[in-house]
Enzyme design. Structure first.
Site, PDB file in Angstrom:
ATOM      1  N   GLY A 216       0.825  -1.206   0.000  1.00 21.71           N
ATOM      2  CA  GLY A 216       0.000   0.000   0.000  1.00 21.71           C
ATOM      3  C   GLY A 216       0.857   1.253   0.000  1.00 21.71           C
ATOM      4  CB  SER A 217       0.008   4.623   1.203  1.00 20.33           C
ATOM      5  OG  SER A 217      -1.191   4.693   0.445  1.00 20.33           O
ATOM      6  CB  ILE A 218       4.689   1.933   3.431  1.00 15.18           C
ATOM      7  CG1 ILE A 218       4.669   0.532   2.832  1.00 15.18           C
ATOM      8  CG2 ILE A 218       3.842   2.028   4.698  1.00 15.18           C
ATOM      9  CD1 ILE A 218       5.306  -0.518   3.714  1.00 15.18           C
ATOM     10  CE  LYS A 220      -0.043   6.547  -2.002  1.00 16.41           C
ATOM     11  NZ  LYS A 220      -1.251   7.075  -1.335  1.00 16.41           N
TER      12      LYS A 220
END
Length: 481
Positions: A216-218, A220
């Site tokens: 997921g967003s980690i 990013k």
């Protein structure tokens, strides 16, 4: 000799030759492989006549051998067994050995070449042979806090010392009691193994190293690093951040978490995009950067698909195949085929906190001979420099904003500046929840990754509070808060 008899004789000769070859292959070519196989109970039984070395954490033996009155001279025992099981593993008469019991078996069993002088002295003096000790890098407070934080959920925590790569904590749940697999009662061992087998999720799996999950967003943070490293972006660079992004070549809309808007204007700075974890901004950013730049940065952080040894075996993390820009956009927010181990996730945070230098993770601080003399000492090793110190400073600024003003507020520690990133990853069940970060932000003493499988909430709600407790436990032990 008639023809039928000759054929029989030749057949017997061929079979006899094959038998001799097979015996030599087993006794010579494969001897070491078979001897070191953890399932070889004959070798294990012989080793039970020798006092096996200890595993030591914070000056306390967490795995050790005690003498017995039965036919097997020594019994393996584990202090706080379920707490340290993900690292120690077990040493079983029935099931062999796993985790550090296997990875450090030669030292613990006393057969390591570095203990040759000791073995020779034992031979001449008649002293009972014994194994060497392994001093682990774990911080007891970190390990205990991590396991407590994961109680009742399925997940993993990995904590690293950013400056050395020392593993400060490695937790995995659900867990088990290695004492019950390491007794001298085969029937009881098998009965307990049957109980573990009957559980929906195998507690013997170390989810910190042996399993991979959508980050997921980690992820990013990696895409941000790729953007900043090119010199075309800074934290203040304004990027598109629409409410919805139609993926290139498709009619599929990509939305932000919960269908929210990142900014009323549809544009925001890169810093703000990471702070609120804007999906559309990072999907478009990844597309603009291109697969080569995103993949190159991912590989620089260690996401190569290849495993490693610390000395525990670690599964390789991967970016996966990317066939087009639509998949690149989804990959850039940590979905599609991106798969990370929790250890790899901690390595990302650790590298950012260490001024852009990624250190090789390691679990063994010292190897000691039976007389407690140190025969090997950990030597911190650099794996590479994914980003420059300048880019690491920019990433730290952005990750501090996540914790102070964005989705990671529940990772805040009084009196300590924390840098971090949350992640909420879609999968077949409830969402996975992540947090990676380090503290203090200006002089990191600990980097951490917290993963909760199917937590159902957000990384900020579920994983960030666990990360806070783990980081605080270490800092308090170091006098840092």
């Amino acid at each position: 000799m008639n023809a039928p008899l000759r054929r029989v004789a030749i057949s017997v000769l061929v079979l006899f030759t094959l038998l001799i070859v097979n015996v030599n292959v087993i006794q010579v070519v494969r001897s070491e492989e078979l001897r070191s196989d953890g399932r070889n109970t004959r070798v294990l039984a012989e080793e039970y006549d020798r006092e096996r070395g200890s595993m030591i954490v914070g000056g306390t033996e967490v795995a050790f051998s005690v003498p017995t009155d039965d036919r097997l001279t020594y019994l393996r025992q584990y202090d706080q067994g379920p707490v340290y099981a993900p690292v120690t593993g077990y040493y079983s008469l029935v099931y062999g050995n796993v985790q550090m019991e296997r990875a450090a078996n030669e030292v613990l069993a006393g057969t390591d070449e570095r203990l040759f002088v000791r073995r020779l002295a034992d031979l001449f003096t008649g002293r009972d042979p014994s194994g060497g000790d392994i001093v682990l890098t774990l911080d007891p407070a970190v390990q205990q806090t991590a396991m407590a934080g994961l109680e009742g959920v399925t997940g993993a925590v990995v904590a690293l010392d950013p400056s050395t790569g020392a593993v400060l904590g490695m937790a995995s749940t659900p867990t088990y009691d290695p004492n019950l697999l390491s007794s001298h009662q085969p029937a009881e061992i098998r009965a307990y193994a049957d109980q573990l087998d009957a559980q929906e999720l195998d507690p013997r799996l170390n989810r910190a190293t042996d399993a991979r999950y959508s980050p997921g967003s980690i992820f990013k943070v990696v895409v941000s690093a790729a953007a900043l490293a090119g010199g075309d972006y800074s934290p203040d660079t304004v990027v598109p951040a629409p409410d919805e992004l139609v993926l290139p070549g498709t009619r599929t809309p990509l939305e932000n978490f919960g269908g929210s808007a990142c900014d009323p204007s549809g544009r925001q700075s890169l810093l703000d995009a990471l702070t609120v974890s804007c999906n559309t901004a990072f999907a478009q950013l990844g597309i603009d950067l291109g697969e080569d730049r995103v993949r190159e940065m991912a590989e620089a952080f260690g996401i190569t698909g290849e495993g490693m040894e610390i000395p525990l075996g670690v599964a390789g993390s991967t970016l996966g195949e990317i066939e087009n820009d639509a998949q690149l956009g989804v990959s850039s927010i940590g979905q599609q085929d991106v798969q990370l181990t929790p250890l790899q996730a901690a390595m990302i945070a650790s590298a950012v906190g260490n001024d852009g230098t990624l250190m090789s993770p390691h679990l063994v601080e010292q190897v000691r001979a039976p007389d407690l003399s140190v025969i090997d000492q950990a030597d911190p090793d650099e794996l590479g420099e994914p980003v420059t110190p300048e880019v690491a400073d920019q990433l730290t600024e952005m990750m501090v904003s996540v914790v102070e003003d964005g989705s990671g507020r529940r990772a805040q520690i009084d009196g300590v500046t924390v840098a971090g990133k949350t992640g909420t990853a879609e999968n077949e069940g409830p969402d996975h929840n992540w947090f990676i970060g380090f503290a203090p932000a200006d002089d990191p003493q600990i980097a951490v990754a917290v993963f909760v499988a199917n937590g159902g909430g957000t990384g900020g709600d579920v994983s960030a509070p666990i990360a806070r407790e783990v980081m605080q436990a270490h800092l308090e032990g170091q006098g840092g808060s």
